[in-house]
Enzyme design. Structure first.
Site, PDB file in Angstrom:
ATOM      1  N   ASP A   1      -0.234 -11.058  -0.609  1.00 46.04           N
ATOM      2  CA  ASP A   1      -0.323  -9.637  -0.247  1.00 46.04           C
ATOM      3  C   ASP A   1      -1.251  -8.888  -1.202  1.00 46.04           C
ATOM      4  OD1 ASP A   1       1.418  -9.923  -2.404  1.00 46.04           O
ATOM      5  OD2 ASP A   1       2.481  -8.071  -1.942  1.00 46.04           O
TER       6      ASP A   1
ATOM      7  N   ASP B   1      -1.551  -3.984  -3.415  1.00 49.04           N
ATOM      8  CA  ASP B   1      -0.642  -4.992  -2.876  1.00 49.04           C
ATOM      9  C   ASP B   1       0.485  -4.296  -2.113  1.00 49.04           C
ATOM     10  OD1 ASP B   1       1.318  -4.221  -4.678  1.00 49.04           O
ATOM     11  OD2 ASP B   1       1.145  -6.003  -5.936  1.00 49.04           O
ATOM     12  N   LEU B   2       1.294  -5.087  -1.436  1.00 46.34           N
ATOM     13  CA  LEU B   2       2.342  -4.541  -0.569  1.00 46.34           C
ATOM     14  C   LEU B   2       3.681  -4.549  -1.285  1.00 46.34           C
ATOM     15  CD1 LEU B   2       1.331  -6.244   2.791  1.00 46.34           C
ATOM     16  CD2 LEU B   2       1.093  -3.836   2.202  1.00 46.34           C
TER      17      LEU B   2
END
Length: 298
Positions: A222, A179-180
């Site tokens: 994300d 994920d970001l």
């Protein structure tokens, strides 16, 4: 004695001269076209469609390959060779532009051959349209509309397939979750358009950082996943480092101070979908706890 002259028609395919009239010739052509249409209607796979079609084109002219270019991508017949000069034709049905049919041939097409190919396109155009419609619907069901990556539903199917293959053939694989970092602030501060641009850029990085045998997915938001067709921790580490390096070098992601956290694990024949996902998710949690912008294995 009166001379009798028999009218003959030349067949350009083989250069033979046979004693039949134009009515018989047109009837034979009509039967060939009908058989071709019947064959083309047996599949909705675009590349298989082109392969079937190419068999008939070969009776008209020697070709090295055929491609079809459309908004779904580039498709080609089996064993297509694109190293020869290209001859392109637009495929249109009424006002609808289906795409461009590209022939590759060592020899240039004469006007007569081009005219025959244009007639032959009438056999291909409806089966091709049906195949395009089917593939568009299939893409909507399996692809994320923003990034073009496979979606969560497709991930579930692919994971189950890989687990079954792992049990039966002992071909292990890996699952990577990503994920970001700091993504929420991009949406909050800069707006959702900027957030979409970040997701598209990160998706591009994932695709260019993985191999053709790997599959990349977006779950939503994300959250991303990669099914890696390799059972080695070292391979996962190389891919993870490649992704993080590309993120650091991205001007857009650097602008928003976005990085990525990664967790990965190796599958075994004793795994099921839930426990392999839980292990990979645990790796992702450890990466977050370690300060983010890193990868952890479980």
């Amino acid at each position: 004695m009166e001379n009798v002259h028999i009218l003959t028609q030349r067949l350009p395919i083989r250069g033979d001269y046979l004693p039949f009239n134009s009515e018989q010739y047109n009837k034979q052509n009509g039967e060939q076209y009908a058989r071709l249409v019947d064959k083309l209607q047996t599949t909705l796979d675009i590349e298989e469609l082109l392969t079937i079609y190419a068999e008939h084109v070969a009776k008209i002219s020697k070709i090295a390959g055929i491609q079809f270019h459309c908004n779904l991508g580039v498709f080609q017949m089996k064993n297509s060779d694109s190293h020869y000069p290209a001859n392109s034709f637009d495929l249109e049905l009424g006002k609808e532009h289906l795409g461009q049919l590209v022939y590759f041939s060592e020899f240039p097409f004469s006007e007569a051959i081009k005219a025959k190919l244009v007639k032959l396109h009438a056999c291909l155009i409806y089966p091709m349209r049906n195949a395009l419609m089917y593939n568009r619907v299939l893409q909507l069901a399996t692809k994320d509309s923003l990034t073009g990556l496979y979606n969560r539903s497709q991930f579930t199917d692919n994971l189950e397939e890989k687990l079954e293959r792992c049990r039966r053939q002992h071909r292990n694989f890996s699952l990577m979750l990503l994920d970001l970092d700091n993504f929420k602030q991009v949406n909050d501060v800069y707006g959702h358009k900027a957030g979409d641009e970040v997701l598209i850029e990160f998706s591009r990085i994932l695709q260019t950082s993985t191999r053709a045998t790997d599959a990349v997915f977006r779950f939503g938001g994300d959250e991303f996943a990669i099914l890696i067709d390799d059972p080695a921790f070292t391979t996962n580490k190389v891919i993870a480092e490649r992704i993080m390096d590309a993120v650091r070098k991205s001007t857009m992601l650097a602008k928003y101070t976005v990085t990525t956290s990664i967790g990965f694990t190796l599958a075994s024949s004793h795994d099921n979908a839930d426990n392999i996902f839980a292990r990979s998710d645990s790796g992702l949690y450890r990466a977050k706890a370690a300060g983010r912008n890193c990868a952890r294995a479980v």
